[in-house]
Motif scaffolding. Structure first.
Motif, PDB file in Angstrom:
ATOM      1  N   UNK A 173       0.735  -1.150  -0.006  1.00  0.00           N
ATOM      2  CA  UNK A 173       0.404  -0.084  -0.351  1.00  0.00           C
ATOM      3  C   UNK A 173       0.939   1.559   0.583  1.00  0.00           C
ATOM      4  N   UNK A 174       0.590   2.290  -0.971  1.00  0.00           N
ATOM      5  CA  UNK A 174       1.373   3.861  -0.588  1.00  0.00           C
ATOM      6  C   UNK A 174       0.253   4.664  -0.250  1.00  0.00           C
ATOM      7  N   UNK A 175       0.788   5.442   0.870  1.00  0.00           N
ATOM      8  CA  UNK A 175      -0.359   6.798   1.059  1.00  0.00           C
ATOM      9  C   UNK A 175       0.183   7.710  -0.037  1.00  0.00           C
ATOM     10  N   UNK A 176      -1.083   8.415  -0.217  1.00  0.00           N
ATOM     11  CA  UNK A 176      -1.267   9.738  -1.934  1.00  0.00           C
ATOM     12  C   UNK A 176      -1.333  10.730  -0.688  1.00  0.00           C
ATOM     13  N   UNK A 177      -0.802  11.873  -1.616  1.00  0.00           N
ATOM     14  CA  UNK A 177      -0.718  12.662  -0.308  1.00  0.00           C
ATOM     15  C   UNK A 177      -0.674  14.099  -2.097  1.00  0.00           C
ATOM     16  N   UNK A 178      -2.513  14.243  -2.236  1.00  0.00           N
ATOM     17  CA  UNK A 178      -3.136  15.493  -3.066  1.00  0.00           C
ATOM     18  C   UNK A 178      -3.421  16.202  -2.990  1.00  0.00           C
ATOM     19  N   UNK A 179      -3.623  17.662  -3.399  1.00  0.00           N
ATOM     20  CA  UNK A 179      -5.126  18.575  -2.636  1.00  0.00           C
ATOM     21  C   UNK A 179      -5.591  18.424  -4.761  1.00  0.00           C
ATOM     22  N   UNK A 180      -5.099  18.074  -5.097  1.00  0.00           N
ATOM     23  CA  UNK A 180      -5.743  18.047  -6.754  1.00  0.00           C
ATOM     24  C   UNK A 180      -7.062  16.504  -6.383  1.00  0.00           C
ATOM     25  N   UNK A 181      -8.186  16.741  -7.568  1.00  0.00           N
ATOM     26  CA  UNK A 181      -9.220  15.334  -7.519  1.00  0.00           C
ATOM     27  C   UNK A 181      -8.037  14.757  -7.834  1.00  0.00           C
ATOM     28  N   UNK A 182      -8.304  13.379  -7.947  1.00  0.00           N
ATOM     29  CA  UNK A 182      -7.529  11.933  -7.688  1.00  0.00           C
ATOM     30  C   UNK A 182      -8.106  11.145  -8.975  1.00  0.00           C
ATOM     31  N   UNK A 183      -9.447  11.832 -10.106  1.00  0.00           N
ATOM     32  CA  UNK A 183     -10.404  10.627 -10.483  1.00  0.00           C
ATOM     33  C   UNK A 183      -9.410  10.029 -11.549  1.00  0.00           C
ATOM     34  N   UNK A 184      -8.902  11.291 -12.203  1.00  0.00           N
ATOM     35  CA  UNK A 184      -7.358  10.002 -13.261  1.00  0.00           C
ATOM     36  C   UNK A 184      -7.248   8.879 -12.688  1.00  0.00           C
ATOM     37  N   UNK A 185      -6.332   9.803 -11.692  1.00  0.00           N
ATOM     38  CA  UNK A 185      -5.441   8.065 -10.233  1.00  0.00           C
ATOM     39  C   UNK A 185      -6.238   7.039 -10.686  1.00  0.00           C
ATOM     40  N   UNK A 186      -7.357   8.213 -10.315  1.00  0.00           N
ATOM     41  CA  UNK A 186      -8.370   6.424  -9.671  1.00  0.00           C
ATOM     42  C   UNK A 186      -8.658   5.423 -10.587  1.00  0.00           C
ATOM     43  N   UNK A 187      -8.925   6.128 -11.913  1.00  0.00           N
ATOM     44  CA  UNK A 187      -8.660   4.986 -13.249  1.00  0.00           C
ATOM     45  C   UNK A 187      -7.577   4.058 -13.418  1.00  0.00           C
ATOM     46  N   UNK A 188      -6.873   5.080 -13.695  1.00  0.00           N
ATOM     47  CA  UNK A 188      -5.367   4.231 -13.762  1.00  0.00           C
ATOM     48  C   UNK A 188      -5.448   3.039 -13.164  1.00  0.00           C
ATOM     49  N   UNK A 189      -5.521   2.406 -11.247  1.00  0.00           N
ATOM     50  CA  UNK A 189      -5.549   2.601 -10.190  1.00  0.00           C
ATOM     51  C   UNK A 189      -6.587   1.150 -10.390  1.00  0.00           C
ATOM     52  N   UNK A 190      -7.633   1.691 -10.736  1.00  0.00           N
ATOM     53  CA  UNK A 190      -8.515   0.233 -11.350  1.00  0.00           C
ATOM     54  C   UNK A 190      -8.474   0.080 -12.784  1.00  0.00           C
ATOM     55  N   UNK A 191      -8.251   0.160 -13.154  1.00  0.00           N
ATOM     56  CA  UNK A 191      -7.391  -0.052 -14.959  1.00  0.00           C
ATOM     57  C   UNK A 191      -5.981  -1.563 -14.016  1.00  0.00           C
ATOM     58  N   UNK A 192      -5.409  -1.273 -13.152  1.00  0.00           N
ATOM     59  CA  UNK A 192      -4.621  -1.978 -12.800  1.00  0.00           C
ATOM     60  C   UNK A 192      -4.865  -2.881 -12.064  1.00  0.00           C
ATOM     61  N   UNK A 193      -6.196  -2.911 -11.054  1.00  0.00           N
ATOM     62  CA  UNK A 193      -6.482  -3.559  -9.969  1.00  0.00           C
ATOM     63  C   UNK A 193      -5.827  -3.527  -8.939  1.00  0.00           C
ATOM     64  N   UNK A 194      -5.465  -2.384  -9.096  1.00  0.00           N
ATOM     65  CA  UNK A 194      -5.287  -1.042  -7.548  1.00  0.00           C
ATOM     66  C   UNK A 194      -6.830   0.012  -6.886  1.00  0.00           C
ATOM     67  N   UNK A 195      -6.806   0.429  -6.159  1.00  0.00           N
ATOM     68  CA  UNK A 195      -7.859   1.331  -5.266  1.00  0.00           C
ATOM     69  C   UNK A 195      -7.231   2.174  -4.803  1.00  0.00           C
ATOM     70  N   UNK A 196      -7.678   3.525  -4.568  1.00  0.00           N
ATOM     71  CA  UNK A 196      -7.755   4.183  -4.054  1.00  0.00           C
ATOM     72  C   UNK A 196      -9.002   4.627  -3.039  1.00  0.00           C
ATOM     73  N   UNK A 197      -8.712   4.865  -1.846  1.00  0.00           N
ATOM     74  CA  UNK A 197      -9.255   5.030  -0.350  1.00  0.00           C
ATOM     75  C   UNK A 197      -9.203   5.620   0.453  1.00  0.00           C
TER      76      UNK A 197
END
Length: 198
Positions: A174-198
């Motif tokens: 697991x990795x922590x993500x520090x960002x104040x931006x919308x992570x929608x695109x990041x979430x799509x990439x993660x989901x495509x690769x079988x990972x999840x952002x929560x």
């Protein structure tokens, strides 16, 4: 200082290549609880008993798992490949992609974690050892080595993407993500690769 200001400063110092200031700022990140998590599961598993049955940590594996490609080995490799692919896509998208990491002290060369990834350790250990190591990653093999060592839970690693104003911190699955931006695109990439952002 707000989380947004710290992330801005980290990205600025990475671009300026000031590793001392960077190290101080990265330490401050852990004071904030608002980080998102990049994980192999879409939710936190509350039952430790269930979790221990399905989770294959690197340290649970033995040399025979790597030699004979056992079921546990394949399970671990699948998780590793998800992170490799995710960060590969982030790396390809970014013109600047930095890593800051701490080497284990001491580094036990007779342990499984070293033997399995001996080539990877050779690529990331700098000639002049310092507290923290700061590099601009422009080689794919370096990126892959860092991910393998971090996912195996033997390297504390930060990836810094100044253009995106994002900092990833992690070791383990697991990795922590520090960002104040919308992570929608990041979430799509993660989901495509079988990972999840929560």
């Amino acid at each position: 200082m707000s989380l947004k200001n710290i992330i801005d400063c980290i990205c600025k110092e990475a671009t300026n290549k000031d590793s001392k200031k960077l190290e101080e700022l990265l330490e401050q990140l852990y004071d904030y609880e608002s980080a998102k998590i990049l994980d192999i599961y879409p939710y936190q598993i509350k039952s430790n008993e269930k979790y221990s049955q399905v989770e294959v940590f690197f340290d649970k594996l033995e040399m025979v798992d790597f030699q004979q490609k056992t079921q546990d080995y394949h399970s671990y490799q699948k998780s590793l490949e998800k992170f490799e692919r995710f960060f590969e896509l982030m790396w390809l998208k970014s013109s600047e992609f930095y890593a800051f990491y701490y080497l284990p002290d001491p580094l036990y060369k007779d342990q499984l974690y070293y033997k399995v990834y001996e080539n990877e350790w050779g690529k990331i250990i700098p000639k002049d050892l310092t507290e923290g190591t700061f590099v601009n990653i422009d080689e794919y093999t370096m990126l892959n080595s860092l991910i393998k060592l971090a996912v195996s839970d033997h390297l504390h690693l930060h990836f810094i993407l100044p253009e995106e104003n994002i900092v990833f911190s992690g070791n383990g699955l697991a990795f922590l993500i520090y960002s104040q931006h919308n992570l929608e695109l990041l979430e799509k990439v993660a989901n495509t690769e079988g990972l999840y952002i929560r």
